[in-house]
Design a protein around this motif. Structure first.
Motif, PDB file in Angstrom:
ATOM      1  N   ARG A   1       8.955  16.087  10.382  1.00  0.00           N
ATOM      2  CA  ARG A   1       8.503  14.924   9.611  1.00  0.00           C
ATOM      3  C   ARG A   1       9.677  14.262   8.897  1.00  0.00           C
ATOM      4  O   ARG A   1       9.826  13.038   8.925  1.00  0.00           O
ATOM      5  CB  ARG A   1       7.460  15.329   8.562  1.00  0.00           C
ATOM      6  N   ARG A   2      10.488  15.074   8.274  1.00  0.00           N
ATOM      7  CA  ARG A   2      11.623  14.546   7.515  1.00  0.00           C
ATOM      8  C   ARG A   2      12.602  13.816   8.439  1.00  0.00           C
ATOM      9  O   ARG A   2      13.071  12.714   8.133  1.00  0.00           O
ATOM     10  CB  ARG A   2      12.311  15.704   6.776  1.00  0.00           C
ATOM     11  N   GLU A   3      12.891  14.406   9.583  1.00  0.00           N
ATOM     12  CA  GLU A   3      13.836  13.791  10.518  1.00  0.00           C
ATOM     13  C   GLU A   3      13.314  12.455  11.041  1.00  0.00           C
ATOM     14  O   GLU A   3      14.059  11.471  11.126  1.00  0.00           O
ATOM     15  CB  GLU A   3      14.107  14.750  11.685  1.00  0.00           C
ATOM     16  N   LYS A   4      12.026  12.408  11.385  1.00  0.00           N
ATOM     17  CA  LYS A   4      11.456  11.164  11.907  1.00  0.00           C
ATOM     18  C   LYS A   4      11.384  10.083  10.829  1.00  0.00           C
ATOM     19  O   LYS A   4      11.615   8.899  11.089  1.00  0.00           O
ATOM     20  CB  LYS A   4      10.062  11.424  12.491  1.00  0.00           C
ATOM     21  N   ALA A   5      11.073  10.486   9.598  1.00  0.00           N
ATOM     22  CA  ALA A   5      11.008   9.523   8.501  1.00  0.00           C
ATOM     23  C   ALA A   5      12.379   8.936   8.204  1.00  0.00           C
ATOM     24  O   ALA A   5      12.523   7.731   7.971  1.00  0.00           O
ATOM     25  CB  ALA A   5      10.420  10.182   7.254  1.00  0.00           C
ATOM     26  N   ILE A   6      13.409   9.770   8.229  1.00  0.00           N
ATOM     27  CA  ILE A   6      14.774   9.295   8.007  1.00  0.00           C
ATOM     28  C   ILE A   6      15.172   8.312   9.103  1.00  0.00           C
ATOM     29  O   ILE A   6      15.773   7.258   8.844  1.00  0.00           O
ATOM     30  CB  ILE A   6      15.747  10.482   7.944  1.00  0.00           C
ATOM     31  N   ALA A   7      14.828   8.636  10.344  1.00  0.00           N
ATOM     32  CA  ALA A   7      15.160   7.746  11.460  1.00  0.00           C
ATOM     33  C   ALA A   7      14.437   6.406  11.323  1.00  0.00           C
ATOM     34  O   ALA A   7      15.017   5.342  11.570  1.00  0.00           O
ATOM     35  CB  ALA A   7      14.791   8.418  12.780  1.00  0.00           C
ATOM     36  N   ALA A   8      13.169   6.424  10.906  1.00  0.00           N
ATOM     37  CA  ALA A   8      12.406   5.191  10.745  1.00  0.00           C
ATOM     38  C   ALA A   8      12.984   4.324   9.637  1.00  0.00           C
ATOM     39  O   ALA A   8      13.092   3.098   9.777  1.00  0.00           O
ATOM     40  CB  ALA A   8      10.936   5.506  10.464  1.00  0.00           C
ATOM     41  N   LEU A   9      13.380   4.940   8.547  1.00  0.00           N
ATOM     42  CA  LEU A   9      13.996   4.185   7.454  1.00  0.00           C
ATOM     43  C   LEU A   9      15.344   3.606   7.888  1.00  0.00           C
ATOM     44  O   LEU A   9      15.726   2.514   7.461  1.00  0.00           O
ATOM     45  CB  LEU A   9      14.158   5.070   6.219  1.00  0.00           C
ATOM     46  N   GLY A  10      16.036   4.325   8.749  1.00  0.00           N
ATOM     47  CA  GLY A  10      17.288   3.799   9.292  1.00  0.00           C
ATOM     48  C   GLY A  10      17.054   2.558  10.137  1.00  0.00           C
ATOM     49  O   GLY A  10      17.832   1.598  10.075  1.00  0.00           O
ATOM     50  N   LYS A  11      15.968   2.539  10.899  1.00  0.00           N
ATOM     51  CA  LYS A  11      15.662   1.386  11.745  1.00  0.00           C
ATOM     52  C   LYS A  11      15.414   0.117  10.927  1.00  0.00           C
ATOM     53  O   LYS A  11      15.680  -0.985  11.385  1.00  0.00           O
ATOM     54  CB  LYS A  11      14.429   1.670  12.612  1.00  0.00           C
ATOM     55  N   VAL A  12      14.886   0.279   9.723  1.00  0.00           N
ATOM     56  CA  VAL A  12      14.574  -0.896   8.898  1.00  0.00           C
ATOM     57  C   VAL A  12      15.657  -1.165   7.858  1.00  0.00           C
ATOM     58  O   VAL A  12      15.475  -1.986   6.958  1.00  0.00           O
ATOM     59  CB  VAL A  12      13.195  -0.740   8.212  1.00  0.00           C
TER      60      VAL A  12
ATOM     61  N   MET B   1      16.303   5.799   0.539  1.00  0.00           N
ATOM     62  CA  MET B   1      15.145   6.609   0.895  1.00  0.00           C
ATOM     63  C   MET B   1      14.616   7.467  -0.253  1.00  0.00           C
ATOM     64  O   MET B   1      13.455   7.869  -0.242  1.00  0.00           O
ATOM     65  CB  MET B   1      15.468   7.485   2.114  1.00  0.00           C
ATOM     66  N   LEU B   2      15.447   7.737  -1.262  1.00  0.00           N
ATOM     67  CA  LEU B   2      14.992   8.575  -2.372  1.00  0.00           C
ATOM     68  C   LEU B   2      14.544   7.745  -3.574  1.00  0.00           C
ATOM     69  O   LEU B   2      14.270   8.290  -4.644  1.00  0.00           O
ATOM     70  CB  LEU B   2      16.090   9.562  -2.774  1.00  0.00           C
TER      71      LEU B   2
ATOM     72  N   ASN C   1       0.807  -1.230   0.000  1.00  0.00           N
ATOM     73  CA  ASN C   1       0.000   0.000   0.000  1.00  0.00           C
ATOM     74  C   ASN C   1       0.835   1.273   0.000  1.00  0.00           C
ATOM     75  O   ASN C   1       0.503   2.247   0.690  1.00  0.00           O
ATOM     76  CB  ASN C   1      -0.969   0.006   1.191  1.00  0.00           C
ATOM     77  N   LEU C   2       1.908   1.297  -0.775  1.00  0.00           N
ATOM     78  CA  LEU C   2       2.688   2.515  -0.952  1.00  0.00           C
ATOM     79  C   LEU C   2       2.180   3.280  -2.173  1.00  0.00           C
ATOM     80  O   LEU C   2       1.622   2.697  -3.101  1.00  0.00           O
ATOM     81  CB  LEU C   2       4.170   2.183  -1.137  1.00  0.00           C
ATOM     82  N   LEU C   3       2.398   4.589  -2.178  1.00  0.00           N
ATOM     83  CA  LEU C   3       2.039   5.399  -3.340  1.00  0.00           C
ATOM     84  C   LEU C   3       3.192   5.342  -4.341  1.00  0.00           C
ATOM     85  O   LEU C   3       4.319   5.735  -4.024  1.00  0.00           O
ATOM     86  CB  LEU C   3       1.758   6.842  -2.927  1.00  0.00           C
ATOM     87  N   PRO C   4       2.931   4.870  -5.559  1.00  0.00           N
ATOM     88  CA  PRO C   4       4.026   4.576  -6.495  1.00  0.00           C
ATOM     89  C   PRO C   4       4.816   5.785  -6.955  1.00  0.00           C
ATOM     90  O   PRO C   4       5.985   5.656  -7.321  1.00  0.00           O
ATOM     91  CB  PRO C   4       3.312   3.898  -7.671  1.00  0.00           C
ATOM     92  N   ARG C   5       4.214   6.961  -6.965  1.00  0.00           N
ATOM     93  CA  ARG C   5       4.914   8.147  -7.484  1.00  0.00           C
ATOM     94  C   ARG C   5       5.787   8.835  -6.430  1.00  0.00           C
ATOM     95  O   ARG C   5       6.555   9.735  -6.746  1.00  0.00           O
ATOM     96  CB  ARG C   5       3.911   9.146  -8.051  1.00  0.00           C
ATOM     97  N   LEU C   6       5.639   8.410  -5.173  1.00  0.00           N
ATOM     98  CA  LEU C   6       6.395   9.034  -4.095  1.00  0.00           C
ATOM     99  C   LEU C   6       7.638   8.222  -3.764  1.00  0.00           C
ATOM    100  O   LEU C   6       7.653   7.000  -3.900  1.00  0.00           O
ATOM    101  CB  LEU C   6       5.535   9.167  -2.841  1.00  0.00           C
ATOM    102  N   THR C   7       8.664   8.904  -3.307  1.00  0.00           N
ATOM    103  CA  THR C   7       9.861   8.203  -2.848  1.00  0.00           C
ATOM    104  C   THR C   7       9.567   7.451  -1.549  1.00  0.00           C
ATOM    105  O   THR C   7       8.537   7.670  -0.902  1.00  0.00           O
ATOM    106  CB  THR C   7      10.997   9.195  -2.577  1.00  0.00           C
ATOM    107  N   ALA C   8      10.490   6.585  -1.171  1.00  0.00           N
ATOM    108  CA  ALA C   8      10.353   5.885   0.103  1.00  0.00           C
ATOM    109  C   ALA C   8      10.206   6.891   1.246  1.00  0.00           C
ATOM    110  O   ALA C   8       9.354   6.733   2.132  1.00  0.00           O
ATOM    111  CB  ALA C   8      11.564   4.987   0.330  1.00  0.00           C
ATOM    112  N   LEU C   9      11.018   7.924   1.225  1.00  0.00           N
ATOM    113  CA  LEU C   9      10.981   8.934   2.285  1.00  0.00           C
ATOM    114  C   LEU C   9       9.625   9.619   2.339  1.00  0.00           C
ATOM    115  O   LEU C   9       9.037   9.788   3.417  1.00  0.00           O
ATOM    116  CB  LEU C   9      12.088   9.963   2.048  1.00  0.00           C
TER     117      LEU C   9
END
Length: 228
Positions: free
Chosen positions: A118-129, A135-136, A93-101
């Motif tokens: 938002r950007r900082e928390k998203a980067i941290a979450a992607l780091g956890k996984v 991310m781009l 259920n990801l939006l295909p036109r958007l980056t992972a971030l």
């Protein structure tokens, strides 16, 4: 943290009343890793929908963080879903036109967080996984396992009370599925994330620390699993 007492769910199919859940009682503490299993028609998806506030019970009590969910209106349910529950789906259920971030940032837009945070928390979450270096990339530039990791990061980003995962390895090959299960185990053991996974796969189910089994809408087994 999560408590279900005498939960019933029934619905009509033509002239027939289908009893999807029958007197279900569950208590899950913070930091648990629980799998819910059962054959097709056992009620496990119905239970997942009720726990995720995607549906309401016919009767019974459901408390999340001490709050009675069954009495909430649609706005109250939406607030619970956004702030306290993270979802991981079989189909990503990801939006295909958007980056992972940008996909990971989406839940925080509805919570009113400013763009920088938002950007900082998203980067941290992607780091956890383990996806700090992807991310781009857009979903079509990622493997199936990487795409599911983005979905897991999105579920994590609002620091929910629980994460509900519905057949999270169902669209993945066996090896990639094991990688995702290893990630769930890491998130639970290292970060204390509370996880509830619905699955038909016994290997996935027994990777948790507790297994709940449903048959015909009733709990027939609720057991601790030895350390994996």
């Amino acid at each position: 943290m999560l408590e279900v007492v005498n939960l019933f769910k029934s619905y009509r199919s033509g002239d027939i009343e289908v009893k999807a859940l029958r007197d279900v009682c569950i208590k899950i503490e913070g930091g648990e890793y629980v799998s819910i299993m059962g054959p097709s028609g056992s009620g496990k998806s119905t239970l997942m929908n009720l726990l995720g506030c995607l549906d309401t019970a016919s009767s019974g009590s459901y408390k999340l963080d001490g709050q009675e969910v069954s009495i909430l209106n649609d706005d109250g349910l939406a607030m619970i879903m956004n702030r306290k529950i993270g979802f991981v789906f079989q189909t990503f259920n990801l939006l295909p036109r958007l980056t992972a971030l940008a996909n990971v940032e989406l839940p925080m837009i509805y919570s009113g967080l400013n763009r920088k945070d938002r950007r900082e928390k998203a980067i941290a979450a992607l780091g956890k996984v383990g996806l700090a270096d992807r991310m781009l990339h857009r979903p079509n530039e990622l493997s199936g396992g990487q795409t599911q990791r983005v979905a897991i990061a999105r579920a994590l980003v609002n620091d929910p009370t629980i994460i509900l995962a519905d057949e999270p390895t169902g669209n993945l090959d066996r090896e990639t599925g094991r990688d995702i299960i290893n990630l769930f185990q890491k998130l639970n053991s290292e970060f204390g994330v509370t996880l509830i996974i619905v699955t038909h796969d016994m290997e996935v189910g027994r990777s948790a620390k507790r297994l709940i089994q449903l048959v015909d809408g009733s709990i027939v087994k609720d057991e601790k699993i030895a350390a994996n």
